[in-house]
Design a protein around this motif. Structure first.
Motif, PDB file in Angstrom:
ATOM      1  N   SER A 148      -3.033   8.699   0.447  1.00  0.00           N
ATOM      2  CA  SER A 148      -4.410   8.829   0.936  1.00  0.00           C
ATOM      3  C   SER A 148      -4.924   7.502   1.492  1.00  0.00           C
ATOM      4  CB  SER A 148      -5.330   9.363  -0.156  1.00  0.00           C
ATOM      5  OG  SER A 148      -5.338   8.493  -1.260  1.00  0.00           O
ATOM      6  N   ASP A 149      -4.534   6.391   0.875  1.00  0.00           N
ATOM      7  CA  ASP A 149      -4.923   5.080   1.401  1.00  0.00           C
ATOM      8  C   ASP A 149      -4.255   4.812   2.749  1.00  0.00           C
ATOM      9  OD1 ASP A 149      -6.468   4.598  -0.840  1.00  0.00           O
ATOM     10  OD2 ASP A 149      -4.940   3.377  -1.842  1.00  0.00           O
ATOM     11  N   LEU A 150      -2.984   5.176   2.850  1.00  0.00           N
ATOM     12  CA  LEU A 150      -2.261   4.981   4.102  1.00  0.00           C
ATOM     13  C   LEU A 150      -2.876   5.811   5.224  1.00  0.00           C
ATOM     14  CD1 LEU A 150       1.368   5.030   2.682  1.00  0.00           C
ATOM     15  CD2 LEU A 150       0.271   3.078   3.798  1.00  0.00           C
ATOM     16  N   GLU A 151      -3.206   7.064   4.923  1.00  0.00           N
ATOM     17  CA  GLU A 151      -3.810   7.927   5.942  1.00  0.00           C
ATOM     18  C   GLU A 151      -5.185   7.406   6.362  1.00  0.00           C
ATOM     19  OE1 GLU A 151      -5.089  12.562   6.692  1.00  0.00           O
ATOM     20  OE2 GLU A 151      -3.783  12.087   5.013  1.00  0.00           O
ATOM     21  N   ARG A 152      -5.961   6.928   5.396  1.00  0.00           N
ATOM     22  CA  ARG A 152      -7.282   6.381   5.714  1.00  0.00           C
ATOM     23  C   ARG A 152      -7.165   5.172   6.640  1.00  0.00           C
ATOM     24  NH1 ARG A 152      -8.715   4.607   0.991  1.00  0.00           N
ATOM     25  NH2 ARG A 152      -8.276   2.466   1.510  1.00  0.00           N
ATOM     26  N   GLU A 153      -6.232   4.282   6.348  1.00  0.00           N
ATOM     27  CA  GLU A 153      -6.041   3.100   7.189  1.00  0.00           C
ATOM     28  C   GLU A 153      -5.523   3.485   8.580  1.00  0.00           C
ATOM     29  OE1 GLU A 153      -6.951  -0.081   6.687  1.00  0.00           O
ATOM     30  OE2 GLU A 153      -7.922   0.732   4.902  1.00  0.00           O
TER      31      GLU A 153
ATOM     32  N   ASP B 200      -0.075   4.396  -1.699  1.00  0.00           N
ATOM     33  CA  ASP B 200      -0.792   5.648  -1.933  1.00  0.00           C
ATOM     34  C   ASP B 200      -0.982   6.380  -0.597  1.00  0.00           C
ATOM     35  OD1 ASP B 200      -3.822   6.982  -2.167  1.00  0.00           O
ATOM     36  OD2 ASP B 200      -2.496   7.282  -3.898  1.00  0.00           O
TER      37      ASP B 200
ATOM     38  N   ARG C 250      -8.461   4.750  10.434  1.00  0.00           N
ATOM     39  CA  ARG C 250      -9.364   3.643  10.734  1.00  0.00           C
ATOM     40  C   ARG C 250      -8.844   2.830  11.917  1.00  0.00           C
ATOM     41  NH1 ARG C 250     -10.525   0.075   5.782  1.00  0.00           N
ATOM     42  NH2 ARG C 250     -11.688   1.931   5.222  1.00  0.00           N
TER      43      ARG C 250
ATOM     44  N   MET D 119       0.863  -1.182   0.000  1.00  0.00           N
ATOM     45  CA  MET D 119       0.000   0.000   0.000  1.00  0.00           C
ATOM     46  C   MET D 119       0.903   1.237   0.000  1.00  0.00           C
ATOM     47  SD  MET D 119      -2.985   1.218   2.649  1.00  0.00           S
ATOM     48  CE  MET D 119      -4.014  -0.203   2.335  1.00  0.00           C
TER      49      MET D 119
END
Length: 88
Positions: A54-59, A52, A62, A50
């Protein structure tokens, strides 16, 4: 030979990206896993593929939730025209 995989090493560019993700999410920019659980979590996600931001920040949000932003204290000193009015 062992079938276990060697850990993927991070470049300075990778570490800077992870620091930026941590900072944007409101965490300290420290990535080193010995001192930061959220940093270790991001490193694991990054090494699993992973990449990206934005994906890392979202996870990260979460998993650990959001970081409360510090409240601004009320301003005690007003601009000189706030009370006297604008000169005419």
């Amino acid at each position: 030979m062992s079938s276990e995989q060697l850990p993927e090493y991070l470049t300075n560019e990778n570490i800077n990206l992870l620091r930026k993700v941590l900072g944007d999410a409101g965490y300290t920019g420290e990535v080193w896993p010995s001192t930061n659980v959220s940093g270790r979590f991001l490193i694991n996600l990054f090494q699993e593929g992973m990449t990206d931001p934005s994906d890392l920040e979202r996870e990260l949000r979460r998993r650990f939730g959001g970081v409360a932003k510090p409240r601004r204290s009320p301003q005690t000193q007003f601009h000189k025209y706030a009370i006297r009015g604008v000169p005419g």
